[in-house]
Design an enzyme around this catalytic site. Sequence first.
Site, mmCIF file in Angstrom:
data_model
loop_
_atom_site.group_PDB
_atom_site.id
_atom_site.type_symbol
_atom_site.label_atom_id
_atom_site.label_comp_id
_atom_site.label_asym_id
_atom_site.label_seq_id
_atom_site.Cartn_x
_atom_site.Cartn_y
_atom_site.Cartn_z
ATOM 1 N N CYS A 219 -10.853 -88.889 82.397
ATOM 2 C CA CYS A 219 -11.331 -87.549 82.106
ATOM 3 C C CYS A 219 -12.085 -87.541 80.785
ATOM 4 C CB CYS A 219 -10.168 -86.570 82.099
ATOM 5 S SG CYS A 219 -10.398 -85.153 81.058
ATOM 6 N N CYS B 188 -10.591 -78.497 77.885
ATOM 7 C CA CYS B 188 -10.423 -79.337 76.701
ATOM 8 C C CYS B 188 -9.420 -78.713 75.735
ATOM 9 C CB CYS B 188 -11.739 -79.521 75.965
ATOM 10 S SG CYS B 188 -13.064 -80.111 77.003
ATOM 11 N N CYS C 23 -14.461 -84.519 73.079
ATOM 12 C CA CYS C 23 -15.695 -83.810 72.782
ATOM 13 C C CYS C 23 -15.483 -82.848 71.606
ATOM 14 C CB CYS C 23 -16.144 -83.038 74.005
ATOM 15 S SG CYS C 23 -14.953 -81.799 74.506
ATOM 16 N N ASP D 85 -10.746 -87.800 77.553
ATOM 17 C CA ASP D 85 -10.112 -87.290 76.342
ATOM 18 C C ASP D 85 -8.775 -87.972 76.097
ATOM 19 O OD1 ASP D 85 -11.834 -85.183 75.347
ATOM 20 O OD2 ASP D 85 -11.407 -84.143 77.213
#
Lengths: 132, 383
Positions: A38, A107, A63, A40
């Site tokens: 994914c 996120c 991000c 992260d």
Amino acid sequence: MKTNTLYSKKLMKRFTNPKFVKRLKKPDAVGEVGNMKCGDIMHLEIKVKNHEISDIGFQTFGCGAAIATSDVVCELAKGRTLAKAKKISKNDIVKKLGGMPPIKIHCSILGIQALKKAIKNYEENQKGGKSK
Amino acid sequence: MMKEIYLDNAATTKVDEKVAEVMEKYQTEEYGNASSTHLKGEAARRAIEESREIVAKSIGAKYKEIIFTGSGTEANNTAVKGLFFEMKDKGKNHIITTKIEHDCILNACKWIESQGAEITYLDVDAYGFVNPKDIEVAITDKTFLVSVIHGNNEIGTIQDLEKIGKICREKGVLFHTDACQSFTKVAINVKKQFIDLMTLNAHKIHGPKGVGALYIREGISITPLLHGGGHEFGLRSSTENVAGIAGFAKAIKIASPREVKVMYKLRDYFIKELLKIPKVNLNGADGKNRLCNNINVCFNNIEAESVGSFLNVEGIFTSVGSACSSHNLEPSHVLLALGKTPLEANSSVRISISKYTTKEEIDYALEKIKKAVERLRKISPLA
């Protein structure tokens, strides 16, 4: 190939100048979540005194939104009791950042998940006296 | 005003002012419908004819071998689906392509798979080259088409069209290439390189968006995707985008090998300086086997999108092919095909220059990139 999504000014400020990026000297518990697929990985550490989060720090491979939201999670959690810290929600974070692009909401969950995991690890440690 | 440094030219380019000027003429003066028989119509028709001649000449093709389309995507879809529909009843249903094609080829192929086609997606090596021998081996008596991208849009690797084309011609299989990124940057000659169909477009070469072209070698029949008034030799009905087509031709006319040479130099300087940053690798091939405008680097252990966001704040525009920037949570299929790990793929940034890029801009970007990498590595638990 996708170009960068647009962030709010508040989010950008958080992302470029996060306050809680650090490794604690002797953390009482660690929470790590996320996976490479994914994109992260979130690492969060806490120190606990009298059932309160006395210090907190994070590092993330993620991000801009992941960085900014984790920083907000840390800010909201610091000084709170464990019970209250557990209640920090996605909406608290999005609100504090002045909104977020919808595709970025996922996120923001990572920081919360990492915090919850750290608290859970802490509580288990207290119960069992084990390191994890 | 904030400085703006545009380093996303593989996504699209600035329209050259000379192109815009030509387009303006066909928008506000010679705005006729090319199918009309009056003078206004004739002026438009003539513009299209001249443009078609220019496109044809630029790749060594004939006038009637070029059709204009609405995009590179449409041209690729026309090639893949148009041929599939044509061949379906002739007992042929197999296409050979690669794992590093643009989404429009991959998704068109996936769709015709649901309609009975069989597709072979070939592997590439660590630099993104497809082995022509693999193509030869994969050809069966059901194969009607081989489609291989010329210059890759993400990593810039340039395939040897002549070798692939020769194999296809000898085996009696059609050869299509998507040359959207390489057009005007790498010499293309459809005869020398045994190309049967080729996709081109305008907006990657400082022309307008919304115009593409498909070269179809004389004698090859395809089923059109759009039926209507019989425009483009009956292969693509739609009132012609005269301004766009004229702009496309102008962009081809003003593209020069000198600009390509300059871009090669700037690209190599940029890459050399980027590789001086600790733990940075180049994705894809180097030297003449890489597009003159393409750079793709892996910054290792920091997320590409966060690099892009950092640069965005500084007015530097790059591109990432990764994870949570989109609905698509998968890392770049191209980088994975090179054997990169998802972590490496998600740490990679594409930087693409143009004829307008200067050394000063590159130096400024480098300074900001170094700063971003340094800071993000502090934030990363992996670095």
